[in-house]
Motif scaffolding. Structure first.
Motif, PDB file in Angstrom:
ATOM      1  N   SER A 339      40.524  34.233  26.250  1.00  0.00           N
ATOM      2  CA  SER A 339      39.059  34.161  26.300  1.00  0.00           C
ATOM      3  C   SER A 339      38.923  32.736  26.121  1.00  0.00           C
ATOM      4  O   SER A 339      39.141  32.005  25.451  1.00  0.00           O
ATOM      5  CB  SER A 339      38.654  34.950  25.309  1.00  0.00           C
ATOM      6  OG  SER A 339      36.934  35.245  25.393  1.00  0.00           O
ATOM      7  N   VAL A 340      37.784  31.935  27.014  1.00  0.00           N
ATOM      8  CA  VAL A 340      37.312  30.796  26.657  1.00  0.00           C
ATOM      9  C   VAL A 340      35.874  30.525  26.822  1.00  0.00           C
ATOM     10  O   VAL A 340      35.248  31.655  27.235  1.00  0.00           O
ATOM     11  CB  VAL A 340      37.890  29.820  28.006  1.00  0.00           C
ATOM     12  CG1 VAL A 340      39.414  29.785  28.118  1.00  0.00           C
ATOM     13  CG2 VAL A 340      37.333  30.440  29.220  1.00  0.00           C
ATOM     14  N   PRO A 341      35.303  29.560  26.309  1.00  0.00           N
ATOM     15  CA  PRO A 341      33.969  29.482  26.472  1.00  0.00           C
ATOM     16  C   PRO A 341      33.534  29.497  27.800  1.00  0.00           C
ATOM     17  O   PRO A 341      34.254  29.252  28.576  1.00  0.00           O
ATOM     18  CB  PRO A 341      33.669  27.827  25.914  1.00  0.00           C
ATOM     19  CG  PRO A 341      34.939  27.670  25.058  1.00  0.00           C
ATOM     20  CD  PRO A 341      36.078  28.395  25.631  1.00  0.00           C
ATOM     21  N   GLY A 404      39.385  25.212  24.607  1.00  0.00           N
ATOM     22  CA  GLY A 404      38.339  25.767  23.458  1.00  0.00           C
ATOM     23  C   GLY A 404      38.516  27.213  23.403  1.00  0.00           C
ATOM     24  O   GLY A 404      37.657  27.716  22.648  1.00  0.00           O
ATOM     25  N   GLY A 405      39.712  27.936  23.874  1.00  0.00           N
ATOM     26  CA  GLY A 405      39.612  29.371  23.962  1.00  0.00           C
ATOM     27  C   GLY A 405      40.626  29.977  22.886  1.00  0.00           C
ATOM     28  O   GLY A 405      41.091  29.262  21.960  1.00  0.00           O
ATOM     29  N   THR A 406      41.084  30.965  23.217  1.00  0.00           N
ATOM     30  CA  THR A 406      41.777  31.814  22.071  1.00  0.00           C
ATOM     31  C   THR A 406      42.802  32.621  22.937  1.00  0.00           C
ATOM     32  O   THR A 406      42.642  33.035  24.162  1.00  0.00           O
ATOM     33  CB  THR A 406      40.696  32.594  21.287  1.00  0.00           C
ATOM     34  OG1 THR A 406      41.604  33.523  20.355  1.00  0.00           O
ATOM     35  CG2 THR A 406      40.093  33.703  22.206  1.00  0.00           C
ATOM     36  N   LEU A 407      43.722  32.889  22.140  1.00  0.00           N
ATOM     37  CA  LEU A 407      44.874  33.930  22.641  1.00  0.00           C
ATOM     38  C   LEU A 407      44.357  35.270  23.234  1.00  0.00           C
ATOM     39  O   LEU A 407      44.834  35.752  24.160  1.00  0.00           O
ATOM     40  CB  LEU A 407      45.994  34.118  21.522  1.00  0.00           C
ATOM     41  CG  LEU A 407      46.812  33.123  21.233  1.00  0.00           C
ATOM     42  CD1 LEU A 407      47.825  33.635  20.122  1.00  0.00           C
ATOM     43  CD2 LEU A 407      47.854  33.063  22.474  1.00  0.00           C
ATOM     44  N   THR A 408      43.305  35.872  22.494  1.00  0.00           N
ATOM     45  CA  THR A 408      43.370  37.054  22.611  1.00  0.00           C
ATOM     46  C   THR A 408      41.675  37.521  22.518  1.00  0.00           C
ATOM     47  O   THR A 408      41.095  37.344  21.233  1.00  0.00           O
ATOM     48  CB  THR A 408      43.991  38.208  22.047  1.00  0.00           C
ATOM     49  OG1 THR A 408      43.577  39.470  22.164  1.00  0.00           O
ATOM     50  CG2 THR A 408      44.307  37.887  20.536  1.00  0.00           C
TER      51      THR A 408
END
Lengths: 454, 454
Positions: A339-341, A404-408
């Motif tokens: 997931s990313v901005p 600036g995102g996340t793994l999950t």
């Protein structure tokens, strides 16, 4: 020793204890394609809070690992149960205890399916907004354990936004009531939020007080827009978000995904390389919003089709919903979940294209474009994820973090992403989180090897 | 020893260390009316994350208690600093680092005032929704530390719904980045939510990534309805909620509150015993919603007046906003903060009336009727809360809990409610929460005596 544990469970829980080989085999796996090593000792099909407490007291006394389980539809291996472990299923605890449309809350047991709950709520004029794609087959308890998302999140929120309280049985069998029934409440630390997304590492969710919404009045308007390529579609979705109009649903399918679904559903093949946005607006000004969005999409180079009615709208959404079955026709699938901005969505698709080239893979991808959550699908032959796919997935994670995102975004860490957890959290936060889990579970018997495994 | 601590702070932080008597005296108190015993050792006016880290490293090395502080507008004594303690103020860290209207987020330092932030955001077409009544004088960091609410919460959410990530300095000076910038994110435990409302017991918030909303388009419609008594007004507010129309603001003032404000503002006296609802709708269908609400209120026995325009609407809301100054004209005030499920609001007002009779007190009360959060005001003479007021407050808390409510909807526990915390949480959860705080702060130097004090 193992035989002792099963004997103790049987003495206390009788027919609630299932050791049939087929049942044990099924408990090894979820929908991720991954399965645990070895067979569980037993499955406990809890029918009550007392059953859960009894099983956990025995597990604590015998230091036996326990893996909490709902419907087993997870995509990260979080509920997979292996050798020497007890699978503790709350699927049979599926009652709705209370529905209060006036207070916009419901009290439920964890085993009820998300879609079944919403079918029960509808006559009351209310709904529970979290809508994971699995909602027909996944439980509310599992949605809470993973902090599930879905298609409607940008407008209506994720599970974290939709739970007021949780009843939790600790590893030692004690029952805690976390949270509150009121809209506001700041008494002490927010342990309800801490449990949401904790993937069975803090305790077993045996009840929940859910925050409901009123059914949305007015029509729904569905439209699609075809673009020359995935980057153009991603840029267009960012333009929709930037326009200030909030769609209920905004889904993006890249060319490979779209072509595969069209084949599966026997629809005419889309233009080569074409990517598609599927958008739905709802509420009192749905038609106005759809017109604004159509203009934005057209200006961004899209070919827009607006559904004539609700039936045609559902048909357009059915294309997106057929993604998972379409992938299954191509081979075994590892579904990723970065997931990313929202503004970084075009760049993230560029990164996927780069990773495809560098690793010689095809990575069909869909995205909840309204909230920046992508599901790139790694497709391969055979049951095991090849090393090259993991290498490519690692590159994907790094790219998401760099943007600036996340793994999950909504699937969780489980077993499949645990080795990258510290990359995102940093070593200090990783250790702090692990120490917090130990406060709930000093013996480390709850879902060991998941999330925080070294 | 105390002199050593101040010398160490001065050696590292120079002019950032303030030991002037007037400053120390001010740091003893917040807006609750309560003040700590003794004078703080020093105030550290941190200007940077490094300043906060330096102060906490010295505090850890010397085992000196630290009380984090924003603007000192709390209502539970959470930031009050007493003898032997350091007041660590982040008020001077008030920069907005980044505003991203496209991603609906802003990155800010903790010391910026809520209203100042929103003034800066408005030209970008976005806002941060939490709107505590103190928003002109309270900081974003303080709003996060208390998990603040406000008037707009039923429609637009509380602080917990509006923070994506938090930068936190631990007691030992280490800096952690919690949370994420994306809409969705379930990587590990949700420590961001754990920090929200933790009242300075887990660490010092030195930065935050805030979730923004687009400015609401369309008109605002404001109306008031006068009722014979507070119970009738409460029943009418529940009827509005049950109607399915969601007001942006729905405030209830009981007869004593309304009369006191009218006196303060030199308005004509309201009918004896009359209570009032003040309601505002907003968004594209505000006028339609106001009409539905007016019908509901009239059917419930209310005398409805609709504001002719925005200026008149603001004048109607100004009556509600003058509550605190009006109470100050009556004496010293202990502002309580219980919250109940919305349907229990009429019963909670009955309980307040019973407590008034039983304890021989007058307890003017207002409520955020849209979300069930009540602020009964105990008014007395002199600086100290009399025993009878605490006895009555205890009875109030018990009544709220019995109705499915909570001790504090938006002000926090601080020092003023710590002795009732275990009544709501239960002893097991109380101990678990305290143990979690100890993971963040093993030496127990962060805001000791607050929230979890025995």
């Amino acid at each position: 020793m193992s035989a002792d544990v099963v004997a103790l469970l049987r003495a206390e829980l009788g027919e609630r204890v299932d050791t049939r080989p087929a049942s044990l085999e099924a408990a090894r796996a979820d929908k991720s394609g991954h399965a645990a090593t070895g067979l569980p000792l037993a499955i406990v099909n809890a029918a009550s809070v007392a059953d859960v407490q009894a099983a956990l007291r025995i597990a604590s006394a015998t230091r036996t690992p326990v893996v909490p389980r709902g419907a087993g539809t997870g995509l990260a291996g979080g509920a997979n149960t292996g050798g020497g472990e007890i699978s503790l299923s709350v699927r049979a605890m599926d009652r709705v205890i209370e529905v209060r449309p006036d207070d916009l809350l419901a009290v439920v047991e964890p085993g009820i399916l998300n879609a079944d709950l919403n079918a029960l709520l509808e006559p009351h004029g209310v709904w529970w907004a979290p809508d994971p794609a699995s909602r027909a087959i996944s439980t509310v308890g599992g949605n809470i354990a993973t902090g599930a998302g879905g298609l409607l999140c940008a407008k209506y929120g994720v599970v974290r936004d939709a739970v007021l309280g949780v009843d939790l049985v600790l590893a030692d069998g004690r029952l805690l009531h976390l949270g509150h029934r009121s809209v506001k409440g700041v008494t002490g630390l927010d342990l309800t939020s801490l449990v949401i997304g904790s993937e069975g590492t803090l305790g077993v969710v045996v009840g929940a007080t859910l925050k409901l919404r009123r059914l949305v009045e007015g029509e729904r308007v569905t439209l699609t827009a075809l673009f020359e390529g995935v980057r153009a579609a991603a840029v267009a979705s960012a333009a929709v978000t930037a326009s200030g109009v909030q769609p209920a649903i905004m889904e993006l399918m890249d060319a490979t995904s779209l072509a595969a679904v069209h084949r599966l559903l026997s629809l005419p093949a889309p233009p080569v390389g074409a990517a598609q946005l599927t958008i739905q607006t709802d509420g009192p000004v749905a038609a106005d919003e759809a017109r604004v969005i159509a203009d934005v999409l057209t200006a961004a180079g899209g070919h827009v089709s607006v559904a004539a009615d609700a039936v045609e709208g559902e048909a357009l959404l059915a294309v997106r919903r057929a993604m998972h079955p379409a992938m299954e026709t191509l081979g075994t699938t590892l579904i990723e979940d970065v997931s990313v901005p929202r503004s970084a969505l075009p760049d993230m698709f560029d990164e996927i294209a780069r990773i495809e080239r560098e690793f010689g893979l095809v990575i069909p991808a869909v995205a909840h474009a309204g909230d920046g959550n992508l599901h790139p699908n790694f497709v391969f032959d055979g049951p095991d994820v090849p090393a090259v796919v993991w290498d490519a997935a690692e590159e994907l994670f790094r790219a998401a973090l760099a943007l600036g995102g996340t793994l999950t975004g909504e699937h969780g860490i489980g077993v499949l992403k645990r080795r990258w957890l510290a990359d995102e959290l940093g070593d200090d936060q990783w250790q702090l989180q692990r120490d917090i889990a130990r406060v709930f579970d000093p013996l480390g018997i709850l879902n060991p090897g998941k999330v925080f495994a070294p």
